[in-house]
Design a protein around this motif. Structure first.
Motif, PDB file in Angstrom:
ATOM      1  N   PRO A  76      36.069  41.670  29.633  1.00  0.00           N
ATOM      2  CA  PRO A  76      35.387  42.518  28.382  1.00  0.00           C
ATOM      3  C   PRO A  76      36.183  43.653  28.114  1.00  0.00           C
ATOM      4  O   PRO A  76      36.533  44.264  28.716  1.00  0.00           O
ATOM      5  CB  PRO A  76      33.515  43.001  28.990  1.00  0.00           C
ATOM      6  CG  PRO A  76      33.975  42.376  30.193  1.00  0.00           C
ATOM      7  CD  PRO A  76      34.909  41.367  30.994  1.00  0.00           C
ATOM      8  N   GLU A  77      36.523  43.989  26.408  1.00  0.00           N
ATOM      9  CA  GLU A  77      37.246  44.674  26.227  1.00  0.00           C
ATOM     10  C   GLU A  77      37.541  45.437  27.040  1.00  0.00           C
ATOM     11  O   GLU A  77      37.829  46.974  26.929  1.00  0.00           O
ATOM     12  CB  GLU A  77      37.215  45.174  24.841  1.00  0.00           C
ATOM     13  CG  GLU A  77      38.290  43.902  24.016  1.00  0.00           C
ATOM     14  CD  GLU A  77      38.829  43.675  24.299  1.00  0.00           C
ATOM     15  OE1 GLU A  77      40.029  43.959  24.087  1.00  0.00           O
ATOM     16  OE2 GLU A  77      39.723  42.083  24.678  1.00  0.00           O
ATOM     17  N   LYS A  78      36.013  46.329  27.574  1.00  0.00           N
ATOM     18  CA  LYS A  78      35.556  48.083  27.502  1.00  0.00           C
ATOM     19  C   LYS A  78      35.928  48.007  28.981  1.00  0.00           C
ATOM     20  O   LYS A  78      35.668  48.741  29.030  1.00  0.00           O
ATOM     21  CB  LYS A  78      33.694  48.243  27.545  1.00  0.00           C
ATOM     22  CG  LYS A  78      33.495  48.553  26.280  1.00  0.00           C
ATOM     23  CD  LYS A  78      31.913  49.570  26.864  1.00  0.00           C
ATOM     24  CE  LYS A  78      31.728  50.537  25.390  1.00  0.00           C
ATOM     25  NZ  LYS A  78      30.629  50.322  26.315  1.00  0.00           N
ATOM     26  N   ILE A  79      36.189  47.146  29.495  1.00  0.00           N
ATOM     27  CA  ILE A  79      36.962  47.111  31.146  1.00  0.00           C
ATOM     28  C   ILE A  79      38.431  47.458  31.015  1.00  0.00           C
ATOM     29  O   ILE A  79      39.223  47.756  32.457  1.00  0.00           O
ATOM     30  CB  ILE A  79      36.508  45.502  32.172  1.00  0.00           C
ATOM     31  CG1 ILE A  79      34.922  45.527  31.877  1.00  0.00           C
ATOM     32  CG2 ILE A  79      37.375  45.643  33.476  1.00  0.00           C
ATOM     33  CD1 ILE A  79      34.585  46.497  32.719  1.00  0.00           C
ATOM     34  N   LYS A  80      38.734  46.975  30.058  1.00  0.00           N
ATOM     35  CA  LYS A  80      40.118  47.239  30.044  1.00  0.00           C
ATOM     36  C   LYS A  80      40.797  48.777  29.536  1.00  0.00           C
ATOM     37  O   LYS A  80      42.133  48.705  30.020  1.00  0.00           O
ATOM     38  CB  LYS A  80      41.089  45.672  28.519  1.00  0.00           C
ATOM     39  CG  LYS A  80      41.025  44.685  28.944  1.00  0.00           C
ATOM     40  CD  LYS A  80      41.031  44.126  28.098  1.00  0.00           C
ATOM     41  CE  LYS A  80      41.397  42.765  28.238  1.00  0.00           C
ATOM     42  NZ  LYS A  80      41.849  41.885  27.007  1.00  0.00           N
ATOM     43  N   GLN A  81      40.301  49.274  28.629  1.00  0.00           N
ATOM     44  CA  GLN A  81      40.085  50.793  28.693  1.00  0.00           C
ATOM     45  C   GLN A  81      38.651  51.720  28.547  1.00  0.00           C
ATOM     46  O   GLN A  81      37.877  51.876  28.183  1.00  0.00           O
ATOM     47  CB  GLN A  81      40.021  50.368  26.970  1.00  0.00           C
ATOM     48  CG  GLN A  81      41.154  49.490  26.412  1.00  0.00           C
ATOM     49  CD  GLN A  81      40.989  50.095  25.671  1.00  0.00           C
ATOM     50  OE1 GLN A  81      39.986  50.116  24.580  1.00  0.00           O
ATOM     51  NE2 GLN A  81      42.070  49.224  24.351  1.00  0.00           N
ATOM     52  N   PRO A  82      39.356  52.526  30.017  1.00  0.00           N
ATOM     53  CA  PRO A  82      37.706  52.877  30.859  1.00  0.00           C
ATOM     54  C   PRO A  82      37.686  54.368  29.797  1.00  0.00           C
ATOM     55  O   PRO A  82      36.421  54.406  29.969  1.00  0.00           O
ATOM     56  CB  PRO A  82      38.576  53.252  32.055  1.00  0.00           C
ATOM     57  CG  PRO A  82      39.699  53.062  32.107  1.00  0.00           C
ATOM     58  CD  PRO A  82      39.994  52.101  31.047  1.00  0.00           C
ATOM     59  N   GLY A 125      20.599  46.715  32.355  1.00  0.00           N
ATOM     60  CA  GLY A 125      20.199  45.941  31.725  1.00  0.00           C
ATOM     61  C   GLY A 125      22.075  46.126  30.654  1.00  0.00           C
ATOM     62  O   GLY A 125      21.815  45.762  29.933  1.00  0.00           O
ATOM     63  N   ASN A 126      22.568  47.404  30.560  1.00  0.00           N
ATOM     64  CA  ASN A 126      23.471  47.453  30.125  1.00  0.00           C
ATOM     65  C   ASN A 126      24.097  46.199  29.939  1.00  0.00           C
ATOM     66  O   ASN A 126      24.567  46.024  29.929  1.00  0.00           O
ATOM     67  CB  ASN A 126      24.834  48.696  30.814  1.00  0.00           C
ATOM     68  CG  ASN A 126      25.668  48.883  29.849  1.00  0.00           C
ATOM     69  OD1 ASN A 126      26.287  48.299  30.304  1.00  0.00           O
ATOM     70  ND2 ASN A 126      25.201  50.158  29.766  1.00  0.00           N
ATOM     71  N   LEU A 127      24.875  46.415  28.275  1.00  0.00           N
ATOM     72  CA  LEU A 127      25.768  45.468  28.057  1.00  0.00           C
ATOM     73  C   LEU A 127      26.540  45.351  28.755  1.00  0.00           C
ATOM     74  O   LEU A 127      27.727  44.002  29.231  1.00  0.00           O
ATOM     75  CB  LEU A 127      25.422  45.886  26.309  1.00  0.00           C
ATOM     76  CG  LEU A 127      26.645  44.742  25.223  1.00  0.00           C
ATOM     77  CD1 LEU A 127      26.468  43.550  26.023  1.00  0.00           C
ATOM     78  CD2 LEU A 127      26.832  44.788  24.564  1.00  0.00           C
ATOM     79  N   THR A 128      27.265  46.326  28.819  1.00  0.00           N
ATOM     80  CA  THR A 128      28.496  45.956  29.423  1.00  0.00           C
ATOM     81  C   THR A 128      29.289  45.969  30.756  1.00  0.00           C
ATOM     82  O   THR A 128      29.800  44.494  31.263  1.00  0.00           O
ATOM     83  CB  THR A 128      28.834  47.152  29.665  1.00  0.00           C
ATOM     84  OG1 THR A 128      29.785  47.766  28.870  1.00  0.00           O
ATOM     85  CG2 THR A 128      30.712  46.977  30.711  1.00  0.00           C
ATOM     86  N   LEU A 129      27.500  45.679  32.038  1.00  0.00           N
ATOM     87  CA  LEU A 129      27.358  44.978  33.622  1.00  0.00           C
ATOM     88  C   LEU A 129      27.302  43.372  32.862  1.00  0.00           C
ATOM     89  O   LEU A 129      27.361  42.504  33.762  1.00  0.00           O
ATOM     90  CB  LEU A 129      26.064  45.630  34.088  1.00  0.00           C
ATOM     91  CG  LEU A 129      26.476  46.572  34.871  1.00  0.00           C
ATOM     92  CD1 LEU A 129      25.347  46.986  35.187  1.00  0.00           C
ATOM     93  CD2 LEU A 129      27.625  46.176  35.744  1.00  0.00           C
ATOM     94  N   MET A 130      26.098  43.334  32.020  1.00  0.00           N
ATOM     95  CA  MET A 130      26.275  42.065  31.313  1.00  0.00           C
ATOM     96  C   MET A 130      27.540  40.970  30.867  1.00  0.00           C
ATOM     97  O   MET A 130      27.816  39.755  31.353  1.00  0.00           O
ATOM     98  CB  MET A 130      24.939  41.797  30.256  1.00  0.00           C
ATOM     99  CG  MET A 130      23.385  42.200  30.821  1.00  0.00           C
ATOM    100  SD  MET A 130      22.323  42.346  29.685  1.00  0.00           S
ATOM    101  CE  MET A 130      22.973  41.832  27.764  1.00  0.00           C
ATOM    102  N   GLN A 131      27.912  41.613  30.994  1.00  0.00           N
ATOM    103  CA  GLN A 131      29.271  40.593  29.645  1.00  0.00           C
ATOM    104  C   GLN A 131      30.583  40.898  31.479  1.00  0.00           C
ATOM    105  O   GLN A 131      30.783  40.048  31.744  1.00  0.00           O
ATOM    106  CB  GLN A 131      30.714  41.785  28.764  1.00  0.00           C
ATOM    107  CG  GLN A 131      29.270  41.527  27.560  1.00  0.00           C
ATOM    108  CD  GLN A 131      30.101  43.523  26.855  1.00  0.00           C
ATOM    109  OE1 GLN A 131      30.219  43.569  27.069  1.00  0.00           O
ATOM    110  NE2 GLN A 131      30.035  43.278  25.224  1.00  0.00           N
ATOM    111  N   LEU A 132      30.560  42.328  31.923  1.00  0.00           N
ATOM    112  CA  LEU A 132      31.103  41.188  33.061  1.00  0.00           C
ATOM    113  C   LEU A 132      30.909  40.648  34.333  1.00  0.00           C
ATOM    114  O   LEU A 132      31.312  39.729  35.040  1.00  0.00           O
ATOM    115  CB  LEU A 132      30.747  43.269  34.016  1.00  0.00           C
ATOM    116  CG  LEU A 132      31.777  43.047  35.215  1.00  0.00           C
ATOM    117  CD1 LEU A 132      33.562  43.228  34.361  1.00  0.00           C
ATOM    118  CD2 LEU A 132      31.662  45.070  35.802  1.00  0.00           C
ATOM    119  N   ARG A 133      29.311  40.281  34.481  1.00  0.00           N
ATOM    120  CA  ARG A 133      28.481  39.657  35.257  1.00  0.00           C
ATOM    121  C   ARG A 133      28.727  38.124  34.502  1.00  0.00           C
ATOM    122  O   ARG A 133      29.495  37.235  35.710  1.00  0.00           O
ATOM    123  CB  ARG A 133      26.843  39.701  35.285  1.00  0.00           C
ATOM    124  CG  ARG A 133      26.580  40.633  36.385  1.00  0.00           C
ATOM    125  CD  ARG A 133      25.672  41.454  36.519  1.00  0.00           C
ATOM    126  NE  ARG A 133      25.342  42.306  36.979  1.00  0.00           N
ATOM    127  CZ  ARG A 133      23.987  43.145  36.805  1.00  0.00           C
ATOM    128  NH1 ARG A 133      23.668  42.734  36.140  1.00  0.00           N
ATOM    129  NH2 ARG A 133      24.295  44.120  37.804  1.00  0.00           N
TER     130      ARG A 133
END
Length: 186
Positions: free
Chosen positions: A62-68, A135-143
């Motif tokens: 996920p893009e957000k994971i690449k850029q904290p 239910g955050n979108l970042t967590l769902m993408q990470l999972r």
């Protein structure tokens, strides 16, 4: 190696748990040390020969994971915890075809569990205060990202080459974890 783990356990016992949830600098220090220990253990697990990299796959981080820097500190704590949990779960999969030292894998899992435990108090406070919703979108993408890794291993019947591809990806994950850990200090 055991001296580092012993030192970490002693520090954890001496420090009040409440301090973990409110002091990002302390949390950052502990996570930085834990990430280094996990990375070292992961590197000890030898991969298969280079020809396995032909099977390489883009698991779509996920893009957000690449850029904290795009997220809040509270979300960073949640993301770090989720990444550690998912990596821990991946090492429950069948790795017998790898020839990896089971003691090293057990140490890695123990270190991951230890890091998750340190984060849990902060995580509970974050959720309690309503600063983050599960239910955050970042967590769902990470999972979904980690699900793709586990599915890849299953599809390739846990072959040594499949594990090599996942191993390389997990090493990359620790660079992301390091970025998140540094972000906690800022």
């Amino acid at each position: 190696m055991t001296n580092g783990c012993t030192l970490q356990m002693a520090l954890l016992l001496w420090l009040p748990i409440a301090a973990l949830s409110t002091n990002y600098n302390l949390l950052q220090f502990q996570q930085k040390r834990g990430n280094a220990n996990c990375s070292e253990l992961l590197r000890e697990l030898e991969g298969a020969p280079e020809h396995c990299m032909e099977s390489r796959m883009d698991f779509k981080v996920p893009e957000k994971i690449k850029q904290p820097q795009q997220i809040k500190k509270v979300e960073a704590v949640v993301v770090i915890h989720e990444m550690l949990l998912q990596i821990f779960d991946i090492f429950e999969e069948n790795f017998s075809s790898t020839g990896w030292n089971e003691t090293t894998v057990a140490k890695l899992r123990m270190q991951l569990h230890f890091q998750m435990d340190r984060l849990e108090e902060a995580l509970m406070e974050i959720i309690k205060e309503g600063n983050f919703t599960p239910g955050n979108l970042t967590l769902m993408q990470l999972r979904s990202y980690y699900y793709r890794m586990r599915q890849y291993l299953r599809d390739k019947m846990y072959s040594r080459c499949a594990w090599t591809v996942v191993h390389v990806e997990l090493l990359r994950n620790f660079s992301f974890l390091q970025r998140y850990t540094v972000f906690l200090q800022n």
